[in-house]
Design a protein around this motif. Structure first.
Motif, PDB file in Angstrom:
ATOM      1  N   TYR A 301      12.515   8.616  28.519  1.00 52.07           N
ATOM      2  CA  TYR A 301      11.942   9.549  27.541  1.00 52.07           C
ATOM      3  C   TYR A 301      10.716   8.935  26.899  1.00 52.07           C
ATOM      4  O   TYR A 301      10.733   7.772  26.464  1.00 52.07           O
ATOM      5  CB  TYR A 301      12.967   9.903  26.466  1.00 52.07           C
ATOM      6  N   GLN A 303       7.355   9.646  24.114  1.00 52.74           N
ATOM      7  CA  GLN A 303       6.745  10.432  23.040  1.00 52.74           C
ATOM      8  C   GLN A 303       5.327   9.911  22.837  1.00 52.74           C
ATOM      9  O   GLN A 303       5.100   8.700  22.821  1.00 52.74           O
ATOM     10  CB  GLN A 303       7.553  10.297  21.755  1.00 52.74           C
ATOM     11  N   MET A 326      -1.460  17.191  27.346  1.00 51.58           N
ATOM     12  CA  MET A 326      -0.147  17.824  27.527  1.00 51.58           C
ATOM     13  C   MET A 326       0.006  18.336  28.958  1.00 51.58           C
ATOM     14  O   MET A 326       1.081  18.220  29.564  1.00 51.58           O
ATOM     15  CB  MET A 326       0.021  18.977  26.543  1.00 51.58           C
ATOM     16  N   TYR A 333       6.517  13.961  25.251  1.00 49.96           N
ATOM     17  CA  TYR A 333       6.529  14.960  24.184  1.00 49.96           C
ATOM     18  C   TYR A 333       5.545  14.545  23.099  1.00 49.96           C
ATOM     19  O   TYR A 333       5.601  13.417  22.593  1.00 49.96           O
ATOM     20  CB  TYR A 333       7.923  15.141  23.592  1.00 49.96           C
ATOM     21  N   THR A 335       3.792  14.344  19.395  1.00 47.00           N
ATOM     22  CA  THR A 335       3.918  14.602  17.961  1.00 47.00           C
ATOM     23  C   THR A 335       2.506  14.643  17.400  1.00 47.00           C
ATOM     24  O   THR A 335       1.694  13.762  17.693  1.00 47.00           O
ATOM     25  CB  THR A 335       4.734  13.519  17.232  1.00 47.00           C
ATOM     26  N   ALA A 394       1.974  23.385  22.996  1.00 45.06           N
ATOM     27  CA  ALA A 394       3.060  22.421  23.232  1.00 45.06           C
ATOM     28  C   ALA A 394       4.405  23.115  23.364  1.00 45.06           C
ATOM     29  O   ALA A 394       5.290  22.625  24.084  1.00 45.06           O
ATOM     30  CB  ALA A 394       3.115  21.407  22.089  1.00 45.06           C
ATOM     31  N   ALA A 395       4.594  24.253  22.679  1.00 42.21           N
ATOM     32  CA  ALA A 395       5.900  24.912  22.643  1.00 42.21           C
ATOM     33  C   ALA A 395       5.970  26.161  23.501  1.00 42.21           C
ATOM     34  O   ALA A 395       6.924  26.933  23.394  1.00 42.21           O
ATOM     35  CB  ALA A 395       6.253  25.274  21.198  1.00 42.21           C
ATOM     36  N   LEU A 400       7.546  24.246  28.423  1.00 37.99           N
ATOM     37  CA  LEU A 400       8.952  23.836  28.430  1.00 37.99           C
ATOM     38  C   LEU A 400       9.484  23.778  29.858  1.00 37.99           C
ATOM     39  O   LEU A 400      10.191  22.823  30.223  1.00 37.99           O
ATOM     40  CB  LEU A 400       9.793  24.795  27.589  1.00 37.99           C
ATOM     41  N   ARG A 403       8.235  20.652  31.466  1.00 41.38           N
ATOM     42  CA  ARG A 403       8.934  19.457  30.971  1.00 41.38           C
ATOM     43  C   ARG A 403      10.308  19.328  31.611  1.00 41.38           C
ATOM     44  O   ARG A 403      10.729  18.240  32.005  1.00 41.38           O
ATOM     45  CB  ARG A 403       9.065  19.524  29.451  1.00 41.38           C
ATOM     46  N   HIS A 416      14.374  18.207  24.935  1.00 39.28           N
ATOM     47  CA  HIS A 416      13.157  19.006  25.121  1.00 39.28           C
ATOM     48  C   HIS A 416      13.337  20.403  24.525  1.00 39.28           C
ATOM     49  O   HIS A 416      12.432  20.914  23.839  1.00 39.28           O
ATOM     50  CB  HIS A 416      12.825  19.121  26.612  1.00 39.28           C
ATOM     51  N   ARG A 419      13.434  20.119  20.625  1.00 39.83           N
ATOM     52  CA  ARG A 419      12.133  19.824  20.023  1.00 39.83           C
ATOM     53  C   ARG A 419      11.185  21.010  20.167  1.00 39.83           C
ATOM     54  O   ARG A 419      10.357  21.266  19.278  1.00 39.83           O
ATOM     55  CB  ARG A 419      11.535  18.567  20.642  1.00 39.83           C
ATOM     56  N   THR A 420      11.301  21.744  21.257  1.00 39.16           N
ATOM     57  CA  THR A 420      10.489  22.954  21.411  1.00 39.16           C
ATOM     58  C   THR A 420      10.860  23.974  20.340  1.00 39.16           C
ATOM     59  O   THR A 420       9.976  24.606  19.733  1.00 39.16           O
ATOM     60  CB  THR A 420      10.683  23.551  22.809  1.00 39.16           C
TER      61      THR A 420
END
Length: 498
Positions: A301, A303, A326, A333, A335, A394-395, A400, A403, A416, A419-420
């Motif tokens: 994983y 970030q 992205m 992921y 931030t 991102a969302a 998604l 990802r 995932h 967080r989405t």
């Protein structure tokens, strides 16, 4: 959903220094009580009411709750002491509510506090941050209280906080560690902790709280690699890309690294952390994405940490470059952090000098989705519009899906999705604020720095955040005192200035 997040995630945020202070007090023969608050229940009921001294540590976002608790303890005749990130950043404000404010501490300073060596109304500090971190074995009562279920059994995500180093060699102007000295901690202490965990908490997740993990890479990893392969616990780190070069990602895999969170920060600045020299713009995106791809082959994983709204950001380019990253690295992921002017940092000093801090904004709002400064190259409406653009990309359902295709790990798939969902909630918050900026002239004037009158919206949210403790803090109490602190007196230890 909120309860589950607080129980499984927020509960694991407990830091190491309060645990160290509890251990030091216990070693000095004092009866010690330790508790953490993660958003559930009534924090004033976590400790006995007949204490002699209470030590409280908090970050700025929850400082008003700490202030309310300090008022309750003072009424009961308890000596109140605050330390931690908020005390280091805003010591003058803390003095309004606490007897003592500690910038840096060590066992000797704690002993002096307990013996009454300091007058109330004092900011104090050890000469430097402590190096003698208590072992995991010594901290087990505190770890059980903070991370285990009802202090007895580990939760699914219960983690053990550890340190392999102190300080950071980088000088990021927004970071509270910007002027700290990097110091690796003794390898034999790390080795002893790993052995203890292998015997008593096998395969329990470790979270290293180092500001920048393994700057002395070989020294740290020789210790990690010395553990038998079957006894290497999973661990999480924050580190810079420049540290994780060459064959080091492979060594992360071999030592069971579960997550890495490098700070990219900006496409136009902080390139020394990304290991790309003076490269910026599209070329930096390509090189950083390729580096993340190498990490993704070895670490389950990833970030990627960004700042948006720095003085180097302007126009569409920062947004487009982050979206490009992205697309190139969906397995990482992102931030996306709003700059927060924590006291004692060059960013805070610069924004203070130019009058760009919204000085009446309560500390409760020193975190996303709230904006507590004026942004140099974006008006508030444009800024929130671009935040929405970033988060929406991102969302998005397409992102998604991409990802999820990068992992076969079911747990990471759940992360995932969660967080989405969190990003989509943030988008709703951004849109609510953007709507008020567009429809309420006073709200816009406040965020443009044309009035210091706190909008009613923030007053209501502040009341809701404090809940039953709101009556303890007056409007004046909630208005920050951002005055700079005088250098605190240092205590001398046995080997010189501490």
């Amino acid at each position: 959903m909120d309860f589950a997040y607080q129980l499984f995630i927020t509960k694991q945020y407990a830091s190491i220094t309060p645990q160290a202070i509890s251990v030091w007090c216990r070693k000095q023969g004092h009866e010690t009580f330790y508790a953490t608050y993660y958003g559930r229940g009534r924090p004033h009921r976590l400790l006995p009411t007949d204490l002699d001294v209470v030590f409280i540590s908090c970050y700025t976002q929850v400082s008003h709750l700490a202030y309310a608790l300090a008022k309750l303890y003072r009424r009961a005749g308890v000596r109140t002491v605050i330390g931690g990130p908020h005390a280091k950043a805003f010591p003058v404000d803390c003095l309004r509510f606490f007897d003592l404010v500690v910038r840096e501490c060590d066992p000797e300073l704690v002993a002096d506090i307990l013996s009454g060596q300091f007058d109330p109304g004092t900011v104090i500090s050890a000469g430097r941050p402590f190096d003698d971190v208590p072992t995991v074995e010594e901290r087990m009562p505190e770890i059980r209280a903070s991370a285990f279920f009802w202090g007895r059994k580990p939760l699914l995500l219960s983690a053990v906080p550890m340190l392999a180093s102190m300080g950071c060699p980088y000088r990021c102007d927004f970071c509270i560690d910007w002027n700290s000295t990097y110091r690796p901690l003794p390898a034999d202490r790390l080795e002893a902790d790993l052995r203890y965990l292998a015997r008593h908490l096998p395969n329990r997740l470790i979270v290293f709280h180092d500001p920048n993990f393994a700057v002395k890479f070989d020294q740290v990893f020789e210790t990690l690699e010395a553990q038998p392969p079957g006894e290497r616990p999973p661990y999480i780190i924050e580190s810079s890309l420049t540290v994780l070069r060459g064959d080091r990602p492979r060594r992360l895999k071999e030592t069971n690294c579960a997550m890495v969170a490098p700070g990219v920060e900006s496409w136009t600045d902080y390139s020394n952390k990304a290991g790309v020299g003076r490269t910026g713009g599209t070329a930096k995106v390509e090189r950083v994405a390729a580096h993340f791809a190498q990490l993704a082959e070895n670490v389950p994983y990833l970030q990627a940490n960004f700042m948006f709204g720095l003085d180097t950001d302007q126009g569409d380019e920062p947004v487009e470059l982050t979206k490009r990253f992205m697309d190139l690295a969906p397995f990482a992921y992102p931030t996306i952090n709003i700059p927060v002017p924590f006291g004692g940092t060059p960013l805070h000093d610069e924004l203070t000098a130019t009058g760009r801090i919204l000085a009446t904004m309560p500390f409760n709002f020193y975190y996303a989705p709230y904006l507590v400064t004026t942004i140099k190259h974006y008006d508030p409406i444009t800024y929130y519009g671009k935040l929405i653009e970033l988060y929406t990309h991102a969302a998005s359902p397409a992102m998604l899906r991409r990802r999820l295709r990068t992992t076969s790990n079911r747990v990471i798939g759940y992360v995932h999705r969660a967080r989405t969902a969190g990003f989509r909630s943030d988008i709703a918050s951004f849109r609510r604020i953007l709507g008020m900026l567009r429809s309420d002239p006073q709200f816009l004037a406040f965020h443009e720095g044309r009035t210091a009158t706190l909008p009613e919206f923030y007053r209501r949210v502040n009341e809701r955040m404090l809940g039953r403790y709101a009556e303890l803090l007056t409007p004046t109490d909630r208005t920050p005192d951002l005055s700079p602190a005088e250098p605190p007196p240092h205590r001398l230890g046995k080997t010189g200035q501490r």
